[in-house]
Design a protein around this motif. Structure first.
Motif, PDB file in Angstrom:
ATOM      1  N   ILE A 119       0.855  -1.188   0.000  1.00  0.00           N
ATOM      2  CA  ILE A 119       0.000   0.000   0.000  1.00  0.00           C
ATOM      3  C   ILE A 119       0.890   1.237   0.000  1.00  0.00           C
ATOM      4  CG2 ILE A 119      -1.774   1.243   1.293  1.00  0.00           C
ATOM      5  CD1 ILE A 119      -2.449  -1.537   2.587  1.00  0.00           C
ATOM      6  N   GLY A 120       0.590   2.184  -0.885  1.00  0.00           N
ATOM      7  CA  GLY A 120       1.361   3.417  -0.971  1.00  0.00           C
ATOM      8  C   GLY A 120       1.066   4.360   0.180  1.00  0.00           C
ATOM      9  N   ARG A 121       1.870   5.398   0.261  1.00  0.00           N
ATOM     10  CA  ARG A 121       1.715   6.403   1.323  1.00  0.00           C
ATOM     11  C   ARG A 121       0.334   7.051   1.309  1.00  0.00           C
ATOM     12  NH1 ARG A 121       7.473   8.455   2.240  1.00  0.00           N
ATOM     13  NH2 ARG A 121       8.577   7.662   0.446  1.00  0.00           N
ATOM     14  N   ASP A 122      -0.284   7.076   0.136  1.00  0.00           N
ATOM     15  CA  ASP A 122      -1.603   7.698  -0.023  1.00  0.00           C
ATOM     16  C   ASP A 122      -2.752   6.744   0.297  1.00  0.00           C
ATOM     17  OD1 ASP A 122      -1.294   5.988  -2.166  1.00  0.00           O
ATOM     18  OD2 ASP A 122      -1.689   7.511  -3.703  1.00  0.00           O
ATOM     19  N   GLY A 123      -2.425   5.514   0.707  1.00  0.00           N
ATOM     20  CA  GLY A 123      -3.452   4.552   1.048  1.00  0.00           C
ATOM     21  C   GLY A 123      -3.980   3.751  -0.127  1.00  0.00           C
ATOM     22  N   ARG A 133       7.327 -15.295  -2.899  1.00  0.00           N
ATOM     23  CA  ARG A 133       8.036 -14.315  -3.716  1.00  0.00           C
ATOM     24  C   ARG A 133       9.494 -14.225  -3.290  1.00  0.00           C
ATOM     25  NH1 ARG A 133       4.690 -12.685  -7.933  1.00  0.00           N
ATOM     26  NH2 ARG A 133       2.643 -13.338  -7.211  1.00  0.00           N
ATOM     27  N   HIS A 134      10.332 -13.758  -4.233  1.00  0.00           N
ATOM     28  CA  HIS A 134      11.748 -13.575  -3.943  1.00  0.00           C
ATOM     29  C   HIS A 134      11.984 -12.193  -3.333  1.00  0.00           C
ATOM     30  CE1 HIS A 134      12.971 -17.237  -5.949  1.00  0.00           C
ATOM     31  NE2 HIS A 134      12.138 -16.933  -6.918  1.00  0.00           N
ATOM     32  N   LYS A 135      13.013 -12.098  -2.532  1.00  0.00           N
ATOM     33  CA  LYS A 135      13.348 -10.854  -1.856  1.00  0.00           C
ATOM     34  C   LYS A 135      13.550  -9.703  -2.848  1.00  0.00           C
ATOM     35  CE  LYS A 135      16.655  -8.912   1.420  1.00  0.00           C
ATOM     36  NZ  LYS A 135      17.874  -9.178   2.202  1.00  0.00           N
ATOM     37  N   ALA A 136      14.231  -9.975  -3.963  1.00  0.00           N
ATOM     38  CA  ALA A 136      14.507  -8.918  -4.941  1.00  0.00           C
ATOM     39  C   ALA A 136      13.215  -8.338  -5.517  1.00  0.00           C
ATOM     40  CB  ALA A 136      15.400  -9.451  -6.062  1.00  0.00           C
ATOM     41  N   GLU A 137      12.230  -9.188  -5.785  1.00  0.00           N
ATOM     42  CA  GLU A 137      10.950  -8.715  -6.314  1.00  0.00           C
ATOM     43  C   GLU A 137      10.235  -7.836  -5.284  1.00  0.00           C
ATOM     44  OE1 GLU A 137       6.683 -10.353  -8.017  1.00  0.00           O
ATOM     45  OE2 GLU A 137       8.049 -11.770  -7.055  1.00  0.00           O
ATOM     46  N   LEU A 138      10.224  -8.285  -4.045  1.00  0.00           N
ATOM     47  CA  LEU A 138       9.575  -7.510  -2.983  1.00  0.00           C
ATOM     48  C   LEU A 138      10.281  -6.173  -2.777  1.00  0.00           C
ATOM     49  CD1 LEU A 138       9.010 -10.397  -0.441  1.00  0.00           C
ATOM     50  CD2 LEU A 138       7.258  -9.213  -1.777  1.00  0.00           C
ATOM     51  N   GLU A 139      11.594  -6.209  -2.788  1.00  0.00           N
ATOM     52  CA  GLU A 139      12.372  -4.977  -2.609  1.00  0.00           C
ATOM     53  C   GLU A 139      12.078  -3.979  -3.722  1.00  0.00           C
ATOM     54  OE1 GLU A 139      16.574  -4.173  -0.593  1.00  0.00           O
ATOM     55  OE2 GLU A 139      16.557  -5.717  -2.131  1.00  0.00           O
ATOM     56  N   ALA A 140      12.006  -4.466  -4.957  1.00  0.00           N
ATOM     57  CA  ALA A 140      11.713  -3.589  -6.099  1.00  0.00           C
ATOM     58  C   ALA A 140      10.310  -2.983  -5.976  1.00  0.00           C
ATOM     59  CB  ALA A 140      11.846  -4.370  -7.409  1.00  0.00           C
ATOM     60  N   GLU A 141       9.340  -3.785  -5.550  1.00  0.00           N
ATOM     61  CA  GLU A 141       7.971  -3.286  -5.403  1.00  0.00           C
ATOM     62  C   GLU A 141       7.871  -2.246  -4.280  1.00  0.00           C
ATOM     63  OE1 GLU A 141       5.562  -3.594  -7.459  1.00  0.00           O
ATOM     64  OE2 GLU A 141       6.496  -5.125  -8.704  1.00  0.00           O
ATOM     65  N   LEU A 142       8.586  -2.495  -3.178  1.00  0.00           N
ATOM     66  CA  LEU A 142       8.600  -1.503  -2.105  1.00  0.00           C
ATOM     67  C   LEU A 142       9.218  -0.187  -2.574  1.00  0.00           C
ATOM     68  CD1 LEU A 142       9.591  -3.712   0.955  1.00  0.00           C
ATOM     69  CD2 LEU A 142       7.435  -2.495   0.647  1.00  0.00           C
ATOM     70  N   GLN A 143      10.298  -0.301  -3.331  1.00  0.00           N
ATOM     71  CA  GLN A 143      10.960   0.908  -3.837  1.00  0.00           C
ATOM     72  C   GLN A 143      10.041   1.673  -4.784  1.00  0.00           C
ATOM     73  OE1 GLN A 143      13.961   2.087  -2.632  1.00  0.00           O
ATOM     74  NE2 GLN A 143      13.128   3.905  -3.627  1.00  0.00           N
ATOM     75  N   ARG A 144       9.317   0.958  -5.663  1.00  0.00           N
ATOM     76  CA  ARG A 144       8.365   1.624  -6.554  1.00  0.00           C
ATOM     77  C   ARG A 144       7.310   2.382  -5.751  1.00  0.00           C
ATOM     78  NH1 ARG A 144       8.342  -3.265  -9.281  1.00  0.00           N
ATOM     79  NH2 ARG A 144       9.695  -3.195 -11.078  1.00  0.00           N
ATOM     80  N   ALA A 145       6.818   1.755  -4.698  1.00  0.00           N
ATOM     81  CA  ALA A 145       5.805   2.411  -3.864  1.00  0.00           C
ATOM     82  C   ALA A 145       6.394   3.641  -3.165  1.00  0.00           C
ATOM     83  CB  ALA A 145       5.248   1.423  -2.839  1.00  0.00           C
ATOM     84  N   LEU A 146       7.636   3.542  -2.717  1.00  0.00           N
ATOM     85  CA  LEU A 146       8.272   4.691  -2.083  1.00  0.00           C
ATOM     86  C   LEU A 146       8.493   5.834  -3.063  1.00  0.00           C
ATOM     87  CD1 LEU A 146      10.915   2.880   0.161  1.00  0.00           C
ATOM     88  CD2 LEU A 146       9.087   4.383   0.973  1.00  0.00           C
ATOM     89  N   ASP A 147       8.793   5.491  -4.317  1.00  0.00           N
ATOM     90  CA  ASP A 147       9.079   6.502  -5.340  1.00  0.00           C
ATOM     91  C   ASP A 147       7.829   7.221  -5.826  1.00  0.00           C
ATOM     92  OD1 ASP A 147      11.748   5.850  -5.136  1.00  0.00           O
ATOM     93  OD2 ASP A 147      11.755   4.597  -6.944  1.00  0.00           O
ATOM     94  N   ASN A 148       6.661   6.623  -5.611  1.00  0.00           N
ATOM     95  CA  ASN A 148       5.400   7.241  -6.088  1.00  0.00           C
ATOM     96  C   ASN A 148       4.855   8.214  -5.072  1.00  0.00           C
ATOM     97  OD1 ASN A 148       5.197   6.051  -8.601  1.00  0.00           O
ATOM     98  ND2 ASN A 148       4.311   4.198  -7.741  1.00  0.00           N
TER      99      ASN A 148
END
Length: 148
Positions: A119-123, A133-148
């Protein structure tokens, strides 16, 4: 509906009791402004158990005021809550562990485990992932959410 709540939808709010020895509950609304990863799991789910060390490592590596993980036992009120608490004591997480009576799982349309929601910062839900899931995939998804 039998499909997960998807990307772009405002995450359903909830408040769940902690089962990790910390008094109180956690509300998703109180975490607004942070990227939140929800991990729906069960003791009888081998992929869920296999994901736990990965999620713990990822949380420790990415720990910041901008990210929170929530571990949600999805076994429901039909399960022996003391057995779930014992399991959580034996397998502690570095983030809040919560007990769902299946109501929140219903809101998020959890039909298979593990079920992860970012969930993004905006909910708004940024990503839903079902299965291990693999750690790298989760890390990339978290980073995408942080960047948005």
């Amino acid at each position: 509906a039998v499909t997960p709540v998807g990307r772009g939808v405002v995450a359903p709010d909830f408040e769940l009791p902690r089962i990790d020895g910390v008094l109180g509950s956690v509300s998703l609304q109180a975490l607004r402004g942070k990227v939140v990863l929800l991990d729906f799991w069960a003791r009888w789910c081998p992929p869920c158990l296999a994901m736990m060390p990965t999620l713990h490592d990822l949380y420790r590596a990415r720990r910041s005021p901008d990210i929170e993980f929530l571990s949600i036992s999805a076994e429901g009120s039909m399960a022996d809550q003391e057995e779930i608490r014992d399991f959580v004591r034996q397998h502690p997480a570095p983030y809040p562990q919560l007990l769902d009576d299946r109501e929140v799982g219903g809101l998020y349309r959890v039909v298979s485990l593990p079920h992860l929601v970012i969930i993004g910062r905006d909910g708004v839900i940024r990503r839903v992932m079902v299965g291990q899931r693999h750690k790298a995939e989760l890390e990339a998804e978290l980073q995408r959410a942080l960047d948005n």
